[in-house]
Design an enzyme around this catalytic site. Structure first.
Site, PDB file in Angstrom:
ATOM      1  N   ASP A 121      -1.079  -1.761 -17.847  1.00  0.00           N
ATOM      2  CA  ASP A 121      -1.817  -2.227 -16.705  1.00  0.00           C
ATOM      3  C   ASP A 121      -3.460  -3.011 -17.365  1.00  0.00           C
ATOM      4  O   ASP A 121      -4.279  -3.070 -16.400  1.00  0.00           O
ATOM      5  CB  ASP A 121      -2.485  -0.704 -15.806  1.00  0.00           C
ATOM      6  CG  ASP A 121      -2.928  -1.344 -14.372  1.00  0.00           C
ATOM      7  OD1 ASP A 121      -2.729  -2.460 -13.904  1.00  0.00           O
ATOM      8  OD2 ASP A 121      -3.824  -0.547 -13.994  1.00  0.00           O
ATOM      9  N   CYS A 185      -0.647   2.173   7.267  1.00  0.00           N
ATOM     10  CA  CYS A 185      -1.709   1.361   6.518  1.00  0.00           C
ATOM     11  C   CYS A 185      -2.838   1.196   7.544  1.00  0.00           C
ATOM     12  O   CYS A 185      -2.706   0.779   8.681  1.00  0.00           O
ATOM     13  CB  CYS A 185      -1.386   0.055   6.016  1.00  0.00           C
ATOM     14  SG  CYS A 185      -2.755  -0.934   5.567  1.00  0.00           S
TER      15      CYS A 185
END
Length: 334
Positions: A121, A185
């Site tokens: 990452d 969401c």
């Protein structure tokens, strides 16, 4: 496989290192739409993100690995202040990279002359599509990797190497007609299945975005002060996730499971650094974090916070001061 599991990895797979023109085209489309917001680093090295060999032409195989951070409690439970599950334990960058380096040393000892690079990452590496190519899971409609064994709760890392491993079969997409993540969401950050507009995502807004939170998203943020787990938490595949597979480093710190806003709003820079030592939260700094806490305070209807919030209207950081003024006005009419 056995060595990877001994080091704490719950999932491992292999993929060829060749670039994927389809994956590259999808990335370019996402960037051209502006969905990356202010994450300029996504575009700055877009050509390297096309695939492993765009970064390192000598690479022949990718070892894709995942560590479980499956939560013990429901991330959707109501709390005064919500910190994303992934940030309630130790910083995954440190934990996963340490294990990747240990696995790399073991591999070189087993096959002298092997060259490799490890990533977690912090480099232009597309871990999620590589994880799908290596059979760890598939990229769901929320764009994150979903595993049949570990649900949506995997930290991903990759090893690029010069060895030729037999690749695993890419994982099939098993989302079917389910749209639970899209519906869940709070800010409608998915313009379509498998596409995320980061500019509307609460994780982006609370972590990557440095300026004032756009007013259109503030109420929807609710009590979320660092990240958001909603689209992950509602995934039906999570019922198969085994908390016993979770790496011990990612056990939640009790003080981060259900923190009190009053305590967090009182943090100065030194207090912030002390509280979040060893945590991924530390990287956003005190000002951005307190900004997030002020939005949560403004949404809380807890007038007991009014005096503390009001005092932050004079904070030296203008973004904090603006958030405090907004929150104070909200509490004044509660």
């Amino acid at each position: 496989m056995a060595e990877a599991r001994r080091l704490g990895f719950a999932a491992i797979g292999f993929a060829a290192a060749q670039d994927d023109p389809v994956r590259s085209a999808r990335l370019r489309e996402w960037l051209d739409a502006g969905y990356h917001g202010t994450m300029g680093w996504m575009e700055d090295r877009a050509e390297v993100r096309q695939g492993p060999q765009s970064m390192w032409p000598e690479a022949r195989s990718v070892i894709a690995l995942g560590m479980s951070y499956a939560p013990e409690v429901d991330p959707l439970d109501d709390r005064e202040a919500k910190i994303s599950v992934y940030a309630q334990g130790r910083d995954y960058h440190d934990v996963v990279k340490k294990a990747l380096k240990a696995l790399a040393r073991w591999l070189v000892a087993e096959v002298p002359g092997t060259e490799l690079k490890v990533f977690v990452d912090t480099a232009p590496v597309m871990e999620k599509p590589l994880g799908q190519m290596a059979g760890l899971g598939w990229q769901g409609k929320h764009t994150n990797l979903v595993s049949r064994e570990h649900g949506s709760w995997l930290f991903l890392g990759c090893i690029y190497c010069t060895l030729e491993f037999a690749p695993d079969s890419p994982h099939d997409d098993r989302c079917g007609s389910c749209n639970a993540c899209q519906v869940a969401c709070p800010t409608e950050a998915f313009p379509a299945p498998y596409k995320l507009d980061a500019r509307r995502c609460i994780s982006y807004l609370t972590i990557e975005h440095a300026g004032p939170i756009p007013h259109e998203f503030r109420e929807a943020m609710g009590s979320r002060i660092y990240g958001c787990d909603d689209c992950l938490a509602v995934c039906p595949w999570n019922k198969f996730a085994d908390t016993a597979a979770r790496h011990m480093a990612f056990a939640a710190r009790p003080e981060l499971v259900a923190p009190r806003l009053a305590d967090l709003l009182a943090l100065d820079d030194a207090g912030f650094r002390a509280l979040f030592s060893g945590s991924p939260i530390k990287r956003i700094g005190r000002n951005r974090f307190v900004r997030n806490c002020l939005i949560a305070a403004g949404n809380s209807a807890d007038t007991g916070l009014s005096e503390q919030v009001g005092g932050l209207r004079g904070d030296p950081d203008p973004v904090v001061a603006e958030a405090a003024a907004w929150a104070f006005a909200r509490l004044s009419v509660s």
